[in-house]
Enzyme design. Structure first.
Site, short mmCIF file in Angstrom:
data_model
loop_
_atom_site.label_atom_id
_atom_site.label_comp_id
_atom_site.label_asym_id
_atom_site.label_seq_id
_atom_site.Cartn_x
_atom_site.Cartn_y
_atom_site.Cartn_z
CG HIS A 1 19.04 0.33 27.12
ND1 HIS A 1 18.02 -0.18 27.90
CD2 HIS A 1 18.47 0.74 25.96
CE1 HIS A 1 16.87 -0.07 27.25
NE2 HIS A 1 17.11 0.47 26.07
S1 FES Z 1 20.24 -1.04 30.72
FE1 FES Z 1 18.37 -0.35 29.97
S2 FES Z 1 17.03 -1.76 30.85
FE2 FES Z 1 18.93 -2.39 31.60
#
Ligand code: FES
Length: 240
Positions: free
Chosen positions: A205
């Site tokens: 993410h």
């Molecule tokens: S940024 Fe979501 S799991 Fe690492």
């Protein structure tokens, strides 16, 4: 003479054959009942001890004298104390063995204890390189930091970060950075030497960590976790 004798015996026979009078019959029955009662009283051998209080011939206490111990009272007490002590000792030993077995069963097995700690030879990790090892099923990042990386980590304005923490709180030796390789957002494994801050980048993410493992950008709420570790000597590291 013979005629007289035969008439006398006939008269006696007649008397015997005649029915008895009612009064004679009643006295005979009463006599018979008294005789039966006397016989029953003489032949009865059971005397119940529950016939009522007040003593007398109907109140008998059983004789227990033949069940009494022939030893003295002191000897009996010694025997009783010995038996109580012996049974108490056996019970205590059984309880101890049960508790001990239970605790041994609950403790960690040898293979689990072997995984609890991991020893790493630091001389095999050159400066400026990352190594990833597995510890308790999780990846652990070991970074041999350069002088520039140490300076960068120490000079960062950590007070304004999302999870404020100085670099000195995250390392025991400035050149060695040891962290769990698990993103604090949803648990992905970040990529080393990547991201906007020269540290680690989580592609799941888009979280960015700096060269001290502190989150600088993205959805991760916390810095990368530092596990328990120690340096038993200059060239070795023990994690766990
Ligand atoms: S940024 Fe979501 S799991 Fe690492």
């Amino acid at each position: 003479m013979s005629l007289l004798r035969s008439s006398g015996s006939n008269a006696v026979r007649q008397c015997v054959r005649q029915p008895q009078l009612p009064s004679l019959r009643a006295s005979t029955v009463a006599l018979q009942q008294r005789r039966n009662l006397a016989e029953m009283t003489q032949t009865s051998s059971f005397d119940s001890p529950f016939k009522g209080a007040g003593g007398g011939p109907t109140h008998n206490i059983p004789d227990f004298s033949k069940y009494r111990s022939s030893r003295s009272g002191t000897g009996n007490k010694v025997f009783q104390y010995f038996m109580v002590g012996a049974f108490g000792g056996i019970t205590a030993l059984g309880a101890k063995a049960t508790v001990q077995d239970f605790l041994v069963n609950m403790s960690a097995s040898a293979d689990v204890l072997a995984q609890a700690k991991v020893e790493i030879d630091l001389s095999t990790i050159p400066e400026g390189k990352n190594v990833i090892i597995k510890w308790r099923g999780k990846p652990v990042f070991i970074r041999h930091r350069t002088g520039d990386e140490i300076k960068e980590a120490e000079d960062a304005k950590w007070e304004s970060l999302r999870d404020p923490q100085p670099d000195s709180d995250r390392v025991k030796k400035p050149e060695w950075l040891i962290m769990l390789g698990v993103c604090t957002h949803l648990g992905c494994v970040p990529i080393g030497e990547a991201g906007d801050f020269g540290g680690w980048f989580c592609p799941c993410h888009g979280s960015h960590y700096d060269i001290s493992g502190r989150v600088r950008k993205g959805p991760a709420p916390l810095n990368l976790e530092v596990p328990q570790y120690d340096f038993p000597d200059e060239e070795n590291l023990v994690i766990g």
